[in-house]
Design a protein around this motif. Structure first.
Motif, PDB file in Angstrom:
ATOM      1  N   GLU A   3       0.707  -1.195   0.119  1.00 32.66           N
ATOM      2  CA  GLU A   3      -0.029  -0.077   0.005  1.00 32.66           C
ATOM      3  C   GLU A   3       0.829   1.177   0.086  1.00 32.66           C
ATOM      4  O   GLU A   3       0.776   2.341  -0.754  1.00 32.66           O
ATOM      5  N   TYR A   4       1.859   1.296   0.766  1.00 31.83           N
ATOM      6  CA  TYR A   4       2.708   2.409   0.934  1.00 31.83           C
ATOM      7  C   TYR A   4       3.364   2.576  -0.295  1.00 31.83           C
ATOM      8  O   TYR A   4       3.645   3.817  -0.983  1.00 31.83           O
ATOM      9  N   LEU A   5       3.959   1.564  -0.763  1.00 30.91           N
ATOM     10  CA  LEU A   5       4.968   1.632  -2.097  1.00 30.91           C
ATOM     11  C   LEU A   5       3.890   1.974  -3.135  1.00 30.91           C
ATOM     12  O   LEU A   5       4.485   2.767  -4.164  1.00 30.91           O
ATOM     13  N   SER A   6       2.813   1.785  -3.148  1.00 26.20           N
ATOM     14  CA  SER A   6       1.849   2.076  -4.452  1.00 26.20           C
ATOM     15  C   SER A   6       1.595   3.789  -4.290  1.00 26.20           C
ATOM     16  O   SER A   6       1.440   4.579  -5.010  1.00 26.20           O
ATOM     17  N   TRP A   7       1.189   4.071  -2.858  1.00 21.17           N
ATOM     18  CA  TRP A   7       1.080   5.573  -2.617  1.00 21.17           C
ATOM     19  C   TRP A   7       2.011   6.370  -2.847  1.00 21.17           C
ATOM     20  O   TRP A   7       1.591   7.622  -3.282  1.00 21.17           O
ATOM     21  N   GLN A   8       3.169   6.047  -2.273  1.00 15.15           N
ATOM     22  CA  GLN A   8       4.415   6.906  -2.262  1.00 15.15           C
ATOM     23  C   GLN A   8       5.020   7.410  -3.873  1.00 15.15           C
ATOM     24  O   GLN A   8       5.352   8.938  -3.752  1.00 15.15           O
ATOM     25  N   HIS A   9       4.384   7.103  -4.807  1.00  8.26           N
ATOM     26  CA  HIS A   9       4.818   7.590  -6.126  1.00  8.26           C
ATOM     27  C   HIS A   9       4.169   9.059  -6.202  1.00  8.26           C
ATOM     28  O   HIS A   9       4.826   9.909  -6.859  1.00  8.26           O
ATOM     29  N   ALA A  10       2.738   9.259  -6.171  1.00  6.13           N
ATOM     30  CA  ALA A  10       2.251  10.312  -6.302  1.00  6.13           C
ATOM     31  C   ALA A  10       2.433  11.249  -5.048  1.00  6.13           C
ATOM     32  O   ALA A  10       1.771  12.452  -5.419  1.00  6.13           O
ATOM     33  N   ASN A  11       2.928  10.791  -4.234  1.00  7.15           N
ATOM     34  CA  ASN A  11       2.782  11.651  -2.837  1.00  7.15           C
ATOM     35  C   ASN A  11       4.222  12.099  -2.550  1.00  7.15           C
ATOM     36  O   ASN A  11       4.759  13.173  -2.670  1.00  7.15           O
TER      37      ASN A  11
END
Length: 153
Positions: free
Chosen positions: A31-39
């Protein structure tokens, strides 16, 4: 780079805490690895580019309002990171360091290297950083960031 990290943890059979076999912990890392790209990555890189790279390339500083806007965007992402991912846990996936923590801290080092102390006034974030650095090894962490810490020079 995330795909390479995931490949490496599986190919080289790294300790389980880096990419947990427990499905709930692994889902948290994913979840974090997916979220972090755009954030965290997008906002941190933008601040680094505005504060360091563009002035180096153009020879002129950017207007202060652009820097303020980029800083505010990153602060919003940091608030979300603390509230959603850190909560009251030592690390993103729980009690042990994971790839998510490593990726998060590496991304946050770009704006830090640009002279933005993201950790000032954020005790939860500061303590998390300290724990991640200790888990990785302070000397190794400093060695890995030596070049970027001197980017302005």
């Amino acid at each position: 780079s995330i795909a390479i990290l995931l490949y490496m943890v599986q190919k080289f059979k790294t300790p389980d805490h880096w990419y947990p076999s427990d499905l709930q912990k692994r889902a948290r890392v994913d979840e974090y690895l997916s979220w972090q790209h755009a954030n965290i990555r997008a906002k941190g890189s933008k601040l680094f580019i505005i504060k360091v790279l563009l002035p180096l390339l153009t020879g002129q500083p950017l207007p202060p309002e652009k820097l303020e806007s980029a800083t505010e965007e990153l602060n919003i992402a940091l608030n979300q990171f603390e509230e959603k991912f850190l909560q009251d846990k030592p690390f993103i996936a729980g009690s042990e360091v994971s790839l998510a923590d490593l990726v998060a801290l590496v991304e946050l080092m770009q704006p830090v290297c640009a002279g933005c102390d993201l950790f000032e006034g954020r005790p939860k974030l500061s303590e998390w950083r300290r724990r991640v650095e200790e888990a990785v090894g302070k000397q190794l962490f400093q060695e890995a960031h030596e070049e970027i810490m001197n980017i302005k020079n």
